[in-house]
Design an enzyme around this catalytic site. Structure first.
Site, short mmCIF file in Angstrom:
data_model
loop_
_atom_site.label_atom_id
_atom_site.label_comp_id
_atom_site.label_asym_id
_atom_site.label_seq_id
_atom_site.Cartn_x
_atom_site.Cartn_y
_atom_site.Cartn_z
N HIS A 1 -7.55 -5.76 0.54
CA HIS A 1 -6.31 -5.00 0.70
C HIS A 1 -5.47 -5.52 1.87
CE1 HIS A 1 -4.09 -1.33 -0.05
NE2 HIS A 1 -4.15 -1.00 1.23
N SER B 1 0.82 -1.21 0.00
CA SER B 1 0.00 0.00 0.00
C SER B 1 0.87 1.27 0.00
CB SER B 1 -0.96 -0.06 1.17
OG SER B 1 -2.11 0.67 0.87
C1 GCU Z 1 -5.15 4.90 2.25
C2 GCU Z 1 -4.62 5.66 1.05
C3 GCU Z 1 -3.90 4.75 0.06
C4 GCU Z 1 -2.89 3.90 0.77
C5 GCU Z 1 -3.54 3.18 1.92
C6 GCU Z 1 -2.58 2.33 2.78
O1 GCU Z 1 -6.22 4.10 1.86
O2 GCU Z 1 -5.70 6.33 0.46
O3 GCU Z 1 -3.28 5.51 -0.95
O4 GCU Z 1 -2.26 3.03 -0.13
O5 GCU Z 1 -4.14 4.10 2.79
O6 GCU Z 1 -1.41 2.62 2.86
O7 GCU Z 1 -3.08 1.37 3.39
#
Ligand code: GCU
Length: 346
Positions: free
Chosen positions: A321, A193
């Protein structure tokens, strides 16, 4: 998603092409400057000395008698220094490859690292909890950010937090190079992420990294901005997390279609070294189809350089995710299949 769907996306998104320079070296240098100048900020360019002190050490019978160490790692430059922990898992024999994991807090069960399995399969692990480098917020007075800026006002092209996390990782590699049980010929940098975005930028910057792994990195990571239909946009990310980037990037908010570049330049810029783009089918915020389309666009650039499709590995696993055990198994399989046995390379 099927390969046909990805290819169709590639056609309809009308992505910008990387301008061709006299040589790939020049093109790569141009891409490096682009991402520092326009998105993440210029990585500090000063001589840095590194050192490490073992704070704790023990043997782990449950994972092939691998040795676990907690290191107090220090990076020091003229006028500043910062110390943070590195967690090492070293197999008994010299590792076949090393994962450099820029990690969310490791006690968080959502962010798995099956280190027993990894050590048993002969991989070394060097893990850094990212907030030990510097906090994940707009405060530039703590940790590495504080030591670097020392109260100075950040200029529009100065590094944001992603660039500072990435800078620290390149210095961790300087230290890993001094350890006999670590394999620095095959270093795979991994992040999930926001840390997938960080891993990609680190992989672009540091040519010692043989494999750059983006796990669900999403917007401003592997996902494309042109033709965006679902998930996070530059407008949202720069409003909620402006401190991840340089100030310049904020000007692209709501101007995505006018951009003369996109995130597939970042993946391609890593060539001729390998890249891996992992996505999760239900991770619509990160936009898995867009991540895989960017990987496909970068494969076209790799192909022009004579590099085979497999130089950009990818998978889309079921679920949401996360950096899951299944993702790690894919990464280990990929390294074993394509990077270890020289007859099978390609
Ligand atoms: C949020 C953000 C993302 C990121 C994520 C994370 O959702 O909007 O861009 O990748 O956090 O790091 O879990």
């Amino acid at each position: 998603m099927t390969k046909e769907e990805i290819l169709r996306e590639l056609q309809i998104r009308n992505l910008p092409n990387i301008p061709e320079k006299a040589s790939w070296q020049e093109t790569r240098a141009w891409i490096l400057s682009l991402f520092q100048q326009e998105e993440y900020g210029w990585m500090p360019d000063v001589p840095v000395e590194v050192s490490g002190q073992i704070l704790a050490e023990d043997e782990r019978p449950a994972c092939g008698n691998a040795v676990y160490q907690k290191i107090a790692f220090t990076m020091r430059w003229a006028g500043g220094e910062h110390t943070f922990p590195i967690y090492l898992v070293l197999p008994k024999e010299k590792a076949k490859a090393t994962f450099l994991h820029i990690a969310f807090p490791l006690h968080d069960p959502v962010h798995t690292m099956p280190y027993e399995e990894m050590a048993e399969r002969g991989f070394a692990i060097a893990a850094v909890e990212y907030v030990d480098i510097t906090s994940d917020d707009g405060d530039f007075d703590n940790g590495l950010a504080g030591a670097w800026y020392q109260g100075r006002q950040r200029g529009p092209e100065d590094p944001g937090k992603i660039a500072l996390w990435a800078w620290a990782l390149t210095k961790v590699i300087d230290y890993l190079e001094t350890l006999p049980l670590i394999n620095t010929e095959i270093i795979a940098v991994v992040g999930h992420s926001r840390l997938g975005k960080t891993a990609l930028f680190t992989g672009l910057m540091d040519e010692r990294i043989a494999l750059t792994i983006s796990n669900d990195s999403g917007c401003s990571g592997a996902s494309l901005n042109h033709g965006k239909q679902v998930g996070e946009t530059i407008e949202v990310i720069t409003r909620v997390f402006p401190y991840w980037f340089n100030e310049k990037y904020l000007s692209y908010s709501n101007h995505e279609e006018e951009m003369t570049w996109d995130q597939h330049f970042l993946l391609a810029g890593i060539a001729p070294r390998r890249v891996y783009v992992a996505s999760a089918a239900e991770d619509s915020w990160a936009d898995p189809l867009s991540e895989q389309t960017a990987a496909e666009a970068a494969r076209e650039v790799f192909a022009k350089l004579g590099l085979p499709r497999s130089f950009i590995g990818s998978h889309v696993r079921p679920g949401g995710h996360a950096l899951a055990r299944q993702d790690w198994l894919h990464y280990m399989d990929y390294i074993e299949k394509y990077m270890l046995d020289s007859e099978k390379r390609g």
